[in-house]
Design a protein around this motif. Structure first.
Motif, PDB file in Angstrom:
ATOM      1  N   GLN A  53      10.655  22.579  24.480  1.00 42.56           N
ATOM      2  CA  GLN A  53       9.569  21.753  24.080  1.00 42.56           C
ATOM      3  C   GLN A  53       8.820  22.232  22.749  1.00 42.56           C
ATOM      4  O   GLN A  53       8.336  21.467  21.916  1.00 42.56           O
ATOM      5  CB  GLN A  53       8.643  21.718  25.212  1.00 42.56           C
ATOM      6  N   SER A  54       8.582  23.550  22.593  1.00 36.35           N
ATOM      7  CA  SER A  54       7.747  24.154  21.356  1.00 36.35           C
ATOM      8  C   SER A  54       8.561  24.012  20.001  1.00 36.35           C
ATOM      9  O   SER A  54       8.153  23.596  18.985  1.00 36.35           O
ATOM     10  CB  SER A  54       7.428  25.492  21.720  1.00 36.35           C
ATOM     11  N   LEU A  55      10.092  24.213  20.353  1.00 35.90           N
ATOM     12  CA  LEU A  55      10.792  24.047  18.997  1.00 35.90           C
ATOM     13  C   LEU A  55      10.683  22.405  18.574  1.00 35.90           C
ATOM     14  O   LEU A  55      10.775  22.198  17.391  1.00 35.90           O
ATOM     15  CB  LEU A  55      12.127  24.317  19.675  1.00 35.90           C
ATOM     16  N   ARG A  56      10.887  21.458  19.326  1.00 42.73           N
ATOM     17  CA  ARG A  56      10.929  20.147  19.354  1.00 42.73           C
ATOM     18  C   ARG A  56       9.528  19.846  18.637  1.00 42.73           C
ATOM     19  O   ARG A  56       9.419  19.039  17.654  1.00 42.73           O
ATOM     20  CB  ARG A  56      11.170  19.317  20.451  1.00 42.73           C
ATOM     21  N   GLY A  57       8.433  20.165  19.234  1.00 46.44           N
ATOM     22  CA  GLY A  57       6.967  20.039  18.644  1.00 46.44           C
ATOM     23  C   GLY A  57       6.781  20.626  17.324  1.00 46.44           C
ATOM     24  O   GLY A  57       5.914  19.896  16.727  1.00 46.44           O
ATOM     25  N   ALA A  58       7.452  21.581  17.023  1.00 50.20           N
ATOM     26  CA  ALA A  58       7.137  22.189  15.670  1.00 50.20           C
ATOM     27  C   ALA A  58       7.488  20.977  14.687  1.00 50.20           C
ATOM     28  O   ALA A  58       6.938  20.959  13.289  1.00 50.20           O
ATOM     29  CB  ALA A  58       8.075  23.361  15.357  1.00 50.20           C
ATOM     30  N   ALA A 118       0.719  25.167   9.382  1.00 48.13           N
ATOM     31  CA  ALA A 118       0.487  24.059  10.203  1.00 48.13           C
ATOM     32  C   ALA A 118       1.119  23.773  11.530  1.00 48.13           C
ATOM     33  O   ALA A 118       0.640  23.389  12.683  1.00 48.13           O
ATOM     34  CB  ALA A 118       1.224  22.889   9.662  1.00 48.13           C
ATOM     35  N   MET A 119       2.284  24.755  11.790  1.00 48.94           N
ATOM     36  CA  MET A 119       2.922  24.627  13.109  1.00 48.94           C
ATOM     37  C   MET A 119       2.667  25.843  14.054  1.00 48.94           C
ATOM     38  O   MET A 119       2.560  25.488  15.297  1.00 48.94           O
ATOM     39  CB  MET A 119       4.424  24.778  12.618  1.00 48.94           C
ATOM     40  N   ALA A 120       2.209  26.928  13.682  1.00 52.67           N
ATOM     41  CA  ALA A 120       1.755  28.009  14.534  1.00 52.67           C
ATOM     42  C   ALA A 120       0.322  27.582  15.319  1.00 52.67           C
ATOM     43  O   ALA A 120       0.414  27.633  16.594  1.00 52.67           O
ATOM     44  CB  ALA A 120       1.548  29.254  13.670  1.00 52.67           C
ATOM     45  N   PRO A 121      -0.632  27.114  14.633  1.00 56.42           N
ATOM     46  CA  PRO A 121      -1.513  26.601  15.461  1.00 56.42           C
ATOM     47  C   PRO A 121      -1.281  25.482  16.514  1.00 56.42           C
ATOM     48  O   PRO A 121      -1.748  25.369  17.603  1.00 56.42           O
ATOM     49  CB  PRO A 121      -2.680  26.258  14.654  1.00 56.42           C
ATOM     50  N   GLN A 122      -0.347  24.660  16.156  1.00 58.22           N
ATOM     51  CA  GLN A 122       0.161  23.372  16.916  1.00 58.22           C
ATOM     52  C   GLN A 122       0.700  24.175  18.159  1.00 58.22           C
ATOM     53  O   GLN A 122       0.827  23.670  19.222  1.00 58.22           O
ATOM     54  CB  GLN A 122       1.082  22.585  16.138  1.00 58.22           C
ATOM     55  N   ALA A 123       1.463  25.274  17.884  1.00 59.01           N
ATOM     56  CA  ALA A 123       2.275  25.788  19.376  1.00 59.01           C
ATOM     57  C   ALA A 123       1.318  26.497  20.292  1.00 59.01           C
ATOM     58  O   ALA A 123       1.640  26.411  21.261  1.00 59.01           O
ATOM     59  CB  ALA A 123       3.120  27.037  18.582  1.00 59.01           C
ATOM     60  N   VAL A 124       0.258  27.069  19.759  1.00 63.09           N
ATOM     61  CA  VAL A 124      -0.512  28.098  20.704  1.00 63.09           C
ATOM     62  C   VAL A 124      -1.834  27.785  20.774  1.00 63.09           C
ATOM     63  O   VAL A 124      -2.668  27.695  21.631  1.00 63.09           O
ATOM     64  CB  VAL A 124      -0.430  29.492  20.423  1.00 63.09           C
ATOM     65  N   ALA A 202       6.817  34.617  12.029  1.00 57.58           N
ATOM     66  CA  ALA A 202       6.455  33.893  13.068  1.00 57.58           C
ATOM     67  C   ALA A 202       5.663  34.623  13.944  1.00 57.58           C
ATOM     68  O   ALA A 202       4.587  34.218  14.399  1.00 57.58           O
ATOM     69  CB  ALA A 202       7.818  33.551  13.977  1.00 57.58           C
ATOM     70  N   GLY A 203       5.650  36.011  14.076  1.00 55.90           N
ATOM     71  CA  GLY A 203       4.871  37.057  14.691  1.00 55.90           C
ATOM     72  C   GLY A 203       3.509  37.079  14.028  1.00 55.90           C
ATOM     73  O   GLY A 203       2.527  37.000  14.694  1.00 55.90           O
ATOM     74  N   ILE A 204       3.424  37.100  12.772  1.00 55.03           N
ATOM     75  CA  ILE A 204       2.093  37.102  12.239  1.00 55.03           C
ATOM     76  C   ILE A 204       1.621  35.748  12.181  1.00 55.03           C
ATOM     77  O   ILE A 204       0.204  35.668  12.652  1.00 55.03           O
ATOM     78  CB  ILE A 204       2.185  37.347  10.585  1.00 55.03           C
ATOM     79  N   GLY A 205       2.123  34.634  12.188  1.00 47.66           N
ATOM     80  CA  GLY A 205       1.582  33.333  12.230  1.00 47.66           C
ATOM     81  C   GLY A 205       1.104  33.117  13.794  1.00 47.66           C
ATOM     82  O   GLY A 205      -0.044  32.532  13.821  1.00 47.66           O
ATOM     83  N   MET A 206       1.558  33.554  14.502  1.00 51.71           N
ATOM     84  CA  MET A 206       1.416  33.253  15.965  1.00 51.71           C
ATOM     85  C   MET A 206       0.230  34.132  16.493  1.00 51.71           C
ATOM     86  O   MET A 206      -0.686  33.753  17.124  1.00 51.71           O
ATOM     87  CB  MET A 206       2.527  33.667  16.832  1.00 51.71           C
ATOM     88  N   ALA A 209      -2.870  32.784  14.987  1.00 50.12           N
ATOM     89  CA  ALA A 209      -3.241  31.215  15.475  1.00 50.12           C
ATOM     90  C   ALA A 209      -3.882  31.489  17.073  1.00 50.12           C
ATOM     91  O   ALA A 209      -4.688  30.704  17.562  1.00 50.12           O
ATOM     92  CB  ALA A 209      -2.199  30.339  15.535  1.00 50.12           C
ATOM     93  N   ALA A 210      -3.322  32.572  17.858  1.00 51.92           N
ATOM     94  CA  ALA A 210      -3.791  32.851  19.200  1.00 51.92           C
ATOM     95  C   ALA A 210      -5.018  33.476  19.152  1.00 51.92           C
ATOM     96  O   ALA A 210      -5.657  33.486  20.421  1.00 51.92           O
ATOM     97  CB  ALA A 210      -2.743  33.433  19.819  1.00 51.92           C
ATOM     98  N   ALA A 211      -5.531  33.937  18.084  1.00 53.22           N
ATOM     99  CA  ALA A 211      -6.796  34.646  18.093  1.00 53.22           C
ATOM    100  C   ALA A 211      -8.008  33.548  18.146  1.00 53.22           C
ATOM    101  O   ALA A 211      -9.111  34.079  18.409  1.00 53.22           O
ATOM    102  CB  ALA A 211      -6.951  35.277  16.565  1.00 53.22           C
ATOM    103  N   THR A 212      -7.715  32.242  18.100  1.00 55.88           N
ATOM    104  CA  THR A 212      -8.915  31.104  18.072  1.00 55.88           C
ATOM    105  C   THR A 212      -8.223  29.744  18.677  1.00 55.88           C
ATOM    106  O   THR A 212      -7.022  29.405  18.405  1.00 55.88           O
ATOM    107  CB  THR A 212      -9.394  30.854  16.554  1.00 55.88           C
ATOM    108  N   PRO A 213      -9.105  29.118  19.607  1.00 57.57           N
ATOM    109  CA  PRO A 213      -8.565  28.035  19.960  1.00 57.57           C
ATOM    110  C   PRO A 213      -8.819  26.775  19.055  1.00 57.57           C
ATOM    111  O   PRO A 213      -8.313  25.928  19.127  1.00 57.57           O
ATOM    112  CB  PRO A 213      -9.273  27.923  21.249  1.00 57.57           C
ATOM    113  N   ARG A 214      -9.468  27.069  18.014  1.00 52.83           N
ATOM    114  CA  ARG A 214      -9.626  26.109  16.841  1.00 52.83           C
ATOM    115  C   ARG A 214      -8.523  26.034  15.926  1.00 52.83           C
ATOM    116  O   ARG A 214      -8.164  27.078  15.208  1.00 52.83           O
ATOM    117  CB  ARG A 214     -11.001  26.409  16.204  1.00 52.83           C
TER     118      ARG A 214
END
Length: 313
Positions: A53-58, A118-124, A202-206, A209-214
């Protein structure tokens, strides 16, 4: 007068609630809920489903048409130069591709960085913002499963994003009748470069992105982390090159994720780096680059695990 007849019995049964002596009106209504008797697929299936689901969502698959616009535009932008290079190589009957497989990934880093942002915040970030993370952790999936699924999904999305242009280059090289052995070797090393690039970024982006809900803050943080260090490193390398301090150029590359990949692919994957002198790393610098990359991957993964262990989620 004769007593009124009793009301007909209904299928809804009632049972007294403990303590009904104090609240005689409290009852429990049996509305016919039944337990689930079907197969329980467990953690592995749930983790795999979250990954898919996350891969498709990207790429906006399974979502609205509006969600597909940006990833598809970026995908077209990153593939267009490869198609142009192939066309030039075929029509000019070139002896080699104007741009190598590894160099293509390094040169297209700005476009790839926008995709990550664009995609890392979308994922988490959206999961955190709308507080759906506890639903994932209710059962059977665990926090580590969530992190692994999201990390793997973004890595796979990035690998597809970077590897498809490399495949286009390889197909064009074969159509241009370039040396098969050389092109196949370069293509294989190019895929290795794409894989290493994808895992690290991917690790850096996630983690950013995970540091903030915004989502907006996540986008800004990722762009800053990927862009600012790379620009500073490039500027400093140019300065020390002008001062003929060639030994410092390689060491400065340790300060940026992009230059880390650039240095490794030039030394170990037969590529050409974008450093001012174009020289590969020394035999001492190469293992240091690999150690820093491994530390960044492990460190970002550990940060993600720590982030999702917080009770406030």
């Amino acid at each position: 007068m004769s007593p009124e007849p009793h009301a007909p019995a209904t299928s809804t049964a009632t049972a007294p609630v403990p303590g009904a002596g104090q609240h005689s009106g409290d009852v429990i209504h049996n509305i016919g809920y039944r337990g689930y008797d079907g197969p329980r697929l467990g953690r592995r299936y749930a983790t795999r489903s979250l990954f898919v689901q996350s891969l498709r969502g990207a790429y906006g698959l399974g979502r609205s048409a509006k969600s597909k616009v940006l990833p598809m535009i970026l995908f077209a932008v990153v593939c267009a130069p490869a198609a142009i290079i192939v066309a030039v190589a075929i029509f000019t009957k070139a002896k080699d591709l104007p741009l190598g497989y590894n160099s293509y990934v390094v040169q297209l880093q700005p476009v790839i960085g926008i995709f990550i942002a664009a995609m890392a915040p979308q994922a988490v970030s959206l999961d955190l913002r709308f507080r759906v993370v506890p639903l994932y952790f209710s059962r059977p999936i665990e926090r580590g499963d969530y992190v692994r699924a999201k990390y793997a999904a973004l890595t796979a999305a990035l690998f597809v994003f970077t590897a498809v242009p490399v495949v286009i280059l390889y197909a064009g090289a074969l159509l241009a009748k370039l040396d098969f052995a050389d092109q196949t070797k370069g293509f294989a090393l190019g895929l290795v470069c794409c894989a290493l690039f994808s895992v690290l970024h991917a690790g850096i982006g996630m983690a950013a992105a995970a540091a903030t809900p915004r989502r907006g803050f996540g986008v800004a943080a990722i762009i800053a982390v990927l862009t600012i260090p790379y620009m500073l490193v490039s500027a400093l390398q140019a300065i020390v090159a002008e001062q003929d301090n060639m030994g410092a150029i390689g060491w400065l590359g340790l300060a940026s994720p992009g230059s880390l990949i650039d240095g490794v692919q030039s030394k170990l994957l037969d590529g050409e780096n974008a450093f001012p002198t174009g020289e590969a790393l020394t035999s001492l610098q190469a293992p240091v680059y690999l150690a820093v990359i491994a530390a960044l991957i492990a460190g970002t993964y550990a940060l993600l695990l720590r982030r999702y262990r917080k009770a406030g989620l």
